[in-house]
Design a protein around this motif. Structure first.
Motif, short mmCIF file in Angstrom:
data_model
loop_
_atom_site.label_atom_id
_atom_site.label_comp_id
_atom_site.label_asym_id
_atom_site.label_seq_id
_atom_site.Cartn_x
_atom_site.Cartn_y
_atom_site.Cartn_z
N LEU A 16 31.76 37.92 46.64
CA LEU A 16 32.08 36.77 45.73
C LEU A 16 31.44 35.46 46.28
N CYS A 17 31.14 35.33 47.51
CA CYS A 17 30.40 34.30 47.93
C CYS A 17 29.09 34.31 47.55
N ARG A 18 28.45 35.50 47.62
CA ARG A 18 27.13 35.84 47.03
C ARG A 18 26.96 35.67 45.58
N GLY A 19 28.07 35.90 44.90
CA GLY A 19 28.10 36.02 43.17
C GLY A 19 28.30 34.83 42.71
N ILE A 20 29.16 34.02 43.42
CA ILE A 20 29.46 32.63 42.57
C ILE A 20 28.31 31.71 42.31
N ARG A 51 37.69 25.31 42.56
CA ARG A 51 39.00 25.59 42.99
C ARG A 51 38.92 26.92 43.93
N PHE A 52 37.76 27.87 43.71
CA PHE A 52 37.29 28.89 44.26
C PHE A 52 37.31 28.47 45.69
N TYR A 53 36.00 27.61 46.03
CA TYR A 53 35.76 27.29 47.06
C TYR A 53 36.92 26.67 47.84
N TYR A 54 37.67 25.93 47.12
CA TYR A 54 38.98 25.52 48.12
C TYR A 54 39.84 26.52 48.65
N GLY A 55 39.79 27.56 47.81
CA GLY A 55 40.62 28.69 47.96
C GLY A 55 40.19 29.40 49.48
N ILE A 56 38.67 29.56 49.50
CA ILE A 56 38.32 30.08 50.66
C ILE A 56 37.91 29.14 51.81
N ARG A 57 38.57 27.72 51.67
CA ARG A 57 38.43 26.69 52.66
C ARG A 57 36.85 26.21 52.92
N ASP A 58 36.26 26.23 51.81
CA ASP A 58 34.86 25.81 51.75
C ASP A 58 34.82 24.53 51.16
N ILE A 68 41.09 35.95 40.46
CA ILE A 68 40.10 35.40 41.74
C ILE A 68 40.78 34.55 42.43
N LEU A 69 41.27 33.48 41.90
CA LEU A 69 41.79 32.17 42.64
C LEU A 69 43.12 32.87 43.39
N ASN A 70 43.92 33.63 42.64
CA ASN A 70 45.13 34.19 43.35
C ASN A 70 45.08 34.98 44.43
N THR A 101 43.07 44.46 39.68
CA THR A 101 42.94 43.95 41.05
C THR A 101 41.57 43.03 41.20
N LEU A 102 41.58 42.37 42.34
CA LEU A 102 40.32 41.61 42.47
C LEU A 102 39.28 42.59 42.50
N LYS A 103 39.35 43.78 43.23
CA LYS A 103 38.31 44.60 43.33
C LYS A 103 37.69 44.86 41.85
N ALA A 104 38.40 45.09 40.80
CA ALA A 104 38.01 45.74 39.65
C ALA A 104 37.42 44.30 38.97
N VAL A 105 37.79 43.11 39.16
CA VAL A 105 37.20 42.00 38.57
C VAL A 105 35.85 41.87 39.01
#
Length: 244
Positions: A109-113, A135-142, A94-96, A69-73
């Motif tokens: 995630l936004c604070r940690g990346i 890719r992460f930022y694209y996934g959250i539309r940043d 994370i990306l999925n 799960t994303l929470k565990a990661v």
């Protein structure tokens, strides 16, 4: 001579015993009293939960859990102070999952990346951490941050057609269609047969030729499924046609 030899053997045996069993523990306790800060640091950072324990935990999460799960990661990333290697190992999770996760996880995630990036040292060019952060930022539309990390990837790891294709998607999502075509062309300049860039360039050109329809379609392309390349709900990945 025999007595002297026996005495030497007895002394050697006594010396060996001083490094085993209870005598060793007593010697260790005596030495620890002289270095209280070092002893406390060793206890908290090695004996309670050390690097090997962390390695076992992340290995178990990676290999024993079929779908972490994303929470565990995120919890693992926090425990490891946002280790870039952990981020890279669990990038697909994370990306999925980040596009549909709750606001708290997204905020974490936004604070940690940014911490992931500040902890990163480029020792292995096979691991393009900047590309995956893009890719992460694209996934959250940043899209602005996504573009920045795609540029870093191109400058540090090297030019790649998927990186330019993903930059084209960012510009498209920002409504800058001219720039998007420029980067689709760059992708095709490196890989003329790259189908995703071909289809997206054609899509953008068709929209530019029909401005009345383009405005209507723009409202639908802001969703991840609509603005992502065919076959994935995210931009081109590092495993896409052998990319960086």
């Amino acid at each position: 001579p025999a007595a002297a030899a026996a005495g030497a053997e007895a002394a050697a045996a006594a010396a060996d015993e001083s490094w085993t069993g209870r005598q060793f523990e007593e010697r260790d306790e005596q030495r620890a009293k002289h270095f209280p800060n070092l002893s406390a640091a060793f206890y908290h950072n090695v004996e309670q939960f050390g690097p090997n324990d962390f390695f076992v935990m992340q290995k178990a999460l990676k290999e024993d859990a079929p779908t972490p799960t994303l929470k565990a990661v995120v919890a693992l990333l926090k425990l490891g102070d946002w280790d870039p290697d952990v981020f890279y190992k669990f990038r697909d999770v994370i990306l999925n999952q980040v596009p549909s996760c709750g606001q708290k996880l997204r905020n974490d995630l936004c604070r940690g990346i940014p911490r992931v990036w500040s902890n990163y040292f480029m020792l292995d060019k096979d691991k393009d951490v900047a590309f995956e952060i893009g890719r992460f930022y694209y996934g959250i539309r940043d899209y602005k941050n996504a573009l920045e990390f795609y540029r870093i990837s191109s400058q540090t790891i090297g030019e790649h057609h998927v990186t330019y294709h993903n930059m084209g998607l960012c510009y498209y999502s920002m409504g800058e269609h001219s720039n998007s075509i420029t980067y689709f062309d760059r992708a095709l300049g490196l890989s003329p047969e790259y189908e995703k860039a071909i289809s997206w360039k054609e899509k953008v050109q068709n929209e530019a030729a029909k401005p009345s329809e383009s405005q209507q379609e723009t409202t639908t392309t802001t969703t991840p499924s609509a603005s992502a390349p065919a076959g994935n709900a995210d931009p081109g990945s590092s495993s896409d046609e052998g990319d960086a």
